[in-house]
Design a protein around this motif. Structure first.
Motif, PDB file in Angstrom:
ATOM      1  N   ARG A 160       1.127  -1.003  -0.341  1.00 31.52           N
ATOM      2  CA  ARG A 160       0.051   0.121   0.128  1.00 31.52           C
ATOM      3  C   ARG A 160       1.169   1.129  -0.563  1.00 31.52           C
ATOM      4  NH1 ARG A 160      -4.136  -0.718   4.968  1.00 31.52           N
ATOM      5  NH2 ARG A 160      -4.452   1.531   4.265  1.00 31.52           N
ATOM      6  N   GLU A 161      -0.045   1.910  -0.506  1.00 31.94           N
ATOM      7  CA  GLU A 161       1.175   3.998  -0.788  1.00 31.94           C
ATOM      8  C   GLU A 161       1.645   4.644   0.983  1.00 31.94           C
ATOM      9  OE1 GLU A 161       1.227   7.749  -3.421  1.00 31.94           O
ATOM     10  OE2 GLU A 161      -0.370   5.936  -3.699  1.00 31.94           O
ATOM     11  N   TYR A 162       2.354   5.171   0.831  1.00 38.53           N
ATOM     12  CA  TYR A 162       2.808   5.650   1.813  1.00 38.53           C
ATOM     13  C   TYR A 162       2.736   7.837   1.973  1.00 38.53           C
ATOM     14  CZ  TYR A 162       5.360   8.541   5.119  1.00 38.53           C
ATOM     15  OH  TYR A 162       5.565   9.269   5.895  1.00 38.53           O
ATOM     16  N   ASP A 163       1.443   7.548   2.844  1.00 41.43           N
ATOM     17  CA  ASP A 163       1.253   9.255   2.507  1.00 41.43           C
ATOM     18  C   ASP A 163       2.381  10.473   3.408  1.00 41.43           C
ATOM     19  OD1 ASP A 163       0.700  11.883   2.363  1.00 41.43           O
ATOM     20  OD2 ASP A 163      -1.600  11.312   2.251  1.00 41.43           O
ATOM     21  N   PRO A 164       2.784  10.305   3.507  1.00 41.75           N
ATOM     22  CA  PRO A 164       4.196  11.257   4.090  1.00 41.75           C
ATOM     23  C   PRO A 164       3.102  11.829   5.284  1.00 41.75           C
ATOM     24  CG  PRO A 164       4.973  11.447   2.708  1.00 41.75           C
ATOM     25  CD  PRO A 164       3.659  11.042   1.419  1.00 41.75           C
ATOM     26  N   ALA A 165       1.399  12.552   4.601  1.00 42.57           N
ATOM     27  CA  ALA A 165       0.694  13.221   5.618  1.00 42.57           C
ATOM     28  C   ALA A 165      -0.638  12.497   6.102  1.00 42.57           C
ATOM     29  CB  ALA A 165       0.119  14.793   4.260  1.00 42.57           C
ATOM     30  N   LEU A 190       2.688  -8.378   4.752  1.00 44.94           N
ATOM     31  CA  LEU A 190       2.227  -7.662   3.422  1.00 44.94           C
ATOM     32  C   LEU A 190       1.875  -6.693   2.921  1.00 44.94           C
ATOM     33  CD1 LEU A 190      -0.554 -11.172   4.270  1.00 44.94           C
ATOM     34  CD2 LEU A 190       1.716 -10.752   2.485  1.00 44.94           C
ATOM     35  N   GLU A 191       0.486  -6.360   2.749  1.00 43.63           N
ATOM     36  CA  GLU A 191       0.501  -5.017   2.089  1.00 43.63           C
ATOM     37  C   GLU A 191       0.342  -3.988   2.594  1.00 43.63           C
ATOM     38  OE1 GLU A 191      -1.621  -7.028   2.245  1.00 43.63           O
ATOM     39  OE2 GLU A 191      -3.596  -6.615   2.307  1.00 43.63           O
ATOM     40  N   ASP A 192       0.541  -4.336   4.140  1.00 41.85           N
ATOM     41  CA  ASP A 192       0.343  -3.370   4.819  1.00 41.85           C
ATOM     42  C   ASP A 192       1.835  -2.420   5.396  1.00 41.85           C
ATOM     43  OD1 ASP A 192      -2.372  -3.202   4.961  1.00 41.85           O
ATOM     44  OD2 ASP A 192      -2.738  -4.732   5.811  1.00 41.85           O
ATOM     45  N   LYS A 193       2.912  -4.038   5.366  1.00 39.03           N
ATOM     46  CA  LYS A 193       4.306  -3.611   5.777  1.00 39.03           C
ATOM     47  C   LYS A 193       5.006  -2.115   5.758  1.00 39.03           C
ATOM     48  CE  LYS A 193       6.698  -6.809   6.375  1.00 39.03           C
ATOM     49  NZ  LYS A 193       6.502  -6.922   7.763  1.00 39.03           N
ATOM     50  N   TYR A 194       4.807  -1.762   4.113  1.00 37.19           N
ATOM     51  CA  TYR A 194       5.691  -0.438   3.705  1.00 37.19           C
ATOM     52  C   TYR A 194       4.911   0.518   4.312  1.00 37.19           C
ATOM     53  CZ  TYR A 194       7.695   3.283   1.489  1.00 37.19           C
ATOM     54  OH  TYR A 194       8.771   4.038   0.674  1.00 37.19           O
ATOM     55  N   GLN A 195       3.648   0.731   4.232  1.00 35.61           N
ATOM     56  CA  GLN A 195       3.258   2.199   4.732  1.00 35.61           C
ATOM     57  C   GLN A 195       3.309   1.845   6.305  1.00 35.61           C
ATOM     58  OE1 GLN A 195      -1.171   1.662   4.751  1.00 35.61           O
ATOM     59  NE2 GLN A 195      -1.311   3.045   3.688  1.00 35.61           N
ATOM     60  N   GLY A 196       2.568   1.047   7.525  1.00 35.26           N
ATOM     61  CA  GLY A 196       3.024   1.202   8.902  1.00 35.26           C
ATOM     62  C   GLY A 196       4.296   1.324   8.921  1.00 35.26           C
ATOM     63  N   THR A 197       4.985   0.663   8.631  1.00 38.06           N
ATOM     64  CA  THR A 197       6.275   0.777   9.042  1.00 38.06           C
ATOM     65  C   THR A 197       7.048   2.162   8.465  1.00 38.06           C
ATOM     66  OG1 THR A 197       6.964  -1.782   8.301  1.00 38.06           O
ATOM     67  CG2 THR A 197       8.943  -0.042   8.523  1.00 38.06           C
ATOM     68  N   ARG A 198       6.712   2.881   7.924  1.00 40.03           N
ATOM     69  CA  ARG A 198       7.029   4.319   7.661  1.00 40.03           C
ATOM     70  C   ARG A 198       5.852   4.911   8.327  1.00 40.03           C
ATOM     71  NH1 ARG A 198       9.655   6.368   2.571  1.00 40.03           N
ATOM     72  NH2 ARG A 198       9.772   8.174   4.424  1.00 40.03           N
ATOM     73  N   MET A 199       4.786   4.709   8.523  1.00 36.52           N
ATOM     74  CA  MET A 199       3.948   5.475   9.911  1.00 36.52           C
ATOM     75  C   MET A 199       4.670   5.531  11.485  1.00 36.52           C
ATOM     76  SD  MET A 199       0.390   4.256   8.394  1.00 36.52           S
ATOM     77  CE  MET A 199      -0.937   5.152   9.852  1.00 36.52           C
ATOM     78  N   ILE A 200       4.849   3.882  11.432  1.00 37.33           N
ATOM     79  CA  ILE A 200       6.120   4.196  12.856  1.00 37.33           C
ATOM     80  C   ILE A 200       7.381   4.906  12.939  1.00 37.33           C
ATOM     81  CG2 ILE A 200       7.170   2.166  13.856  1.00 37.33           C
ATOM     82  CD1 ILE A 200       5.012   0.282  13.272  1.00 37.33           C
ATOM     83  N   ASP A 234       7.476   7.390  11.846  1.00 38.51           N
ATOM     84  CA  ASP A 234       6.964   8.793  11.509  1.00 38.51           C
ATOM     85  C   ASP A 234       6.792   9.348  13.210  1.00 38.51           C
ATOM     86  OD1 ASP A 234       7.462   9.896   8.797  1.00 38.51           O
ATOM     87  OD2 ASP A 234       5.161   8.859   8.963  1.00 38.51           O
ATOM     88  N   MET A 235       6.401   8.209  13.955  1.00 37.31           N
ATOM     89  CA  MET A 235       6.131   8.438  14.978  1.00 37.31           C
ATOM     90  C   MET A 235       6.804   8.452  16.516  1.00 37.31           C
ATOM     91  SD  MET A 235       2.290   6.401  15.113  1.00 37.31           S
ATOM     92  CE  MET A 235       1.953   4.993  14.485  1.00 37.31           C
ATOM     93  N   LEU A 236       7.719   7.555  16.046  1.00 30.69           N
ATOM     94  CA  LEU A 236       9.045   7.171  16.635  1.00 30.69           C
ATOM     95  C   LEU A 236       9.615   8.740  16.917  1.00 30.69           C
ATOM     96  CD1 LEU A 236      10.095   3.719  16.100  1.00 30.69           C
ATOM     97  CD2 LEU A 236       9.593   4.777  18.212  1.00 30.69           C
ATOM     98  N   ALA A 237      10.202   9.541  15.086  1.00 31.66           N
ATOM     99  CA  ALA A 237       9.966  10.621  15.026  1.00 31.66           C
ATOM    100  C   ALA A 237       9.646  11.925  16.489  1.00 31.66           C
ATOM    101  CB  ALA A 237      10.494  10.482  14.713  1.00 31.66           C
TER     102      ALA A 237
END
Lengths: 84, 278
Positions: A75-80, B141-151, B153-156
């Motif tokens: 799934r796409e990651y949105d920085p916002a 699966l398909e949630d890993k990349y988005q979820g890792t980047r969100m995590i 962001d939150m850790l920062a």
């Protein structure tokens, strides 16, 4: 620094993994045949199109095919995202 | 070779598995709190689970000479229930002084929802307040990349926390670099289906270089789903077949998890190779 006793060269890796890779290709070929043989049509299903794109990545000259396949199925990651 | 499995859910395994792990060289494990295959309804359900993690499993492991350590939290899947999550969060400090507790974990995201993110942040605040290390689950699966980047962001948001005290787990080819580049530890989970195979894990180890490999651990998960509790020895074999040095293998499967865990006041594992040296 970790000295490797004897790192495998490309030919040794191919020697070791050729039959395994051949088996994986056959699995994919048979799975696509199975779909095509069954009633209905998956050619326009977005998941089938993703699979075709994944196969195209395998045929590319890239040295990071695994990461590219992973991103294809992500799934796409949105920085916002917090503002959504 | 002695090894540590830094992420294995032994509440889901039989006693025979403890015996097999011991025979294969496992000297210590760490067991993060996780989803039990069903959603629990009450805070007392979690209190019983934490009792199992802090008293029952250490005794089961000790019977086979294995040290058992654990992490406490309400996992991402059940964190969708915010009110229950807050009750569990309030109860966790009761257990933080137990002698096998290493920190807060495995917190994280599952479907990357706003509720999951809220409870993730509240766990981080708890970790900061009680000076705890953190073990983080990333989605599959398909949630890993988005979820890792969100995590990430939150850790920062928690700049007061030393990044070397946080391990982001279940990284794969597309998520390992952002985690290591940000200064965190990374974990690779070996799975017979759906996650990372030992061969792909060794590929990742080879690609991240010496510095990256110094903050990389591998684990089996060994949970209630299809999984293999002896997956770490499978990785050891794969590294040997590729000709990697024994010192690198030992670093990945023993020294790295020990270095990460030693930042917790409750981790006191001696190197078993020196056990009889007086």
């Amino acid at each position: 620094m970790h000295e490797s006793a004897k790192p495998m060269n490309a030919k040794e890796i191919l020697d070791r993994e050729f039959l395994q890779i051949r088996s994986h290709i056959l699995d994919i070929a048979a799975a696509l045949d199975r779909q095509d043989r069954a009633d209905g049509d998956t050619r326009f299903d977005s998941r089938r199109q993703l699979l075709e794109e994944g196969l195209a990545i395998l045929r590319s000259d890239s040295s990071d095919r695994a990461a590219k396949v992973q991103l294809l199925f992500s799934r796409e990651y949105d920085p916002a995202w917090r503002e959504a | 070779m002695y090894y540590i499995d830094p992420h294995i859910h032994m509440v889901s395994r039989t006693t025979d598995d403890y015996e097999t792990l011991a025979k294969m060289g496992c000297v210590a494990i760490s067991e993060p709190a996780f989803w039990a295959g069903f959603d629990r309804c009450t805070v007392d359900g979690f209190r019983d689970y934490f009792h199992q993690l802090t008293e029952v499993e250490p005794n089961r492991a000790a019977a086979y000479g294995i040290r058992h350590f654990t992490w406490l939290c309400i996992n991402a899947k059940e964190a969708e229930n915010v009110s229950l999550s807050r009750e569990v969060l309030a109860m966790i400090p009761e257990f933080l002084d137990c002698p096998n507790v290493l920190g807060i974990g495995e917190i994280g995201l599952n479907k990357n929802t706003p509720n999951e993110a809220t409870i993730f942040q509240e766990h981080m605040e708890l970790a900061v307040k009680y000076d705890q290390q953190v073990l983080i689950h990333t989605p599959h699966l398909e949630d890993k990349y988005q979820g890792t980047r969100m995590i990430l962001d939150m850790l920062a948001d928690h700049s007061s926390m030393d990044r070397s005290r946080i391990l982001v787990d279940h990284v794969e080819e597309h998520t390992v670099e952002p985690v290591l580049d940000a200064g965190y530890w990374a974990g690779i989970t070996l799975y017979p289906v759906s996650k990372c195979t030992p061969a792909r894990a060794v590929d990742i180890i080879e690609r991240v270089g010496t510095e990256g490999a110094s903050r990389l651990c591998v684990n089996s998960a060994g949970d209630w789903g299809p999984s293999k509790p002896t997956a770490v020895p499978d990785l050891i074999l794969e590294m040997r077949r590729r000709g990697h040095a024994e010192s690198l293998i030992r670093q990945i499967v023993f020294e790295n998890p020990r270095t990460f865990f030693q930042q917790s006041k409750h981790f006191d594992l001696l190197d078993p190779a020196t056990r009889n040296d007086g």
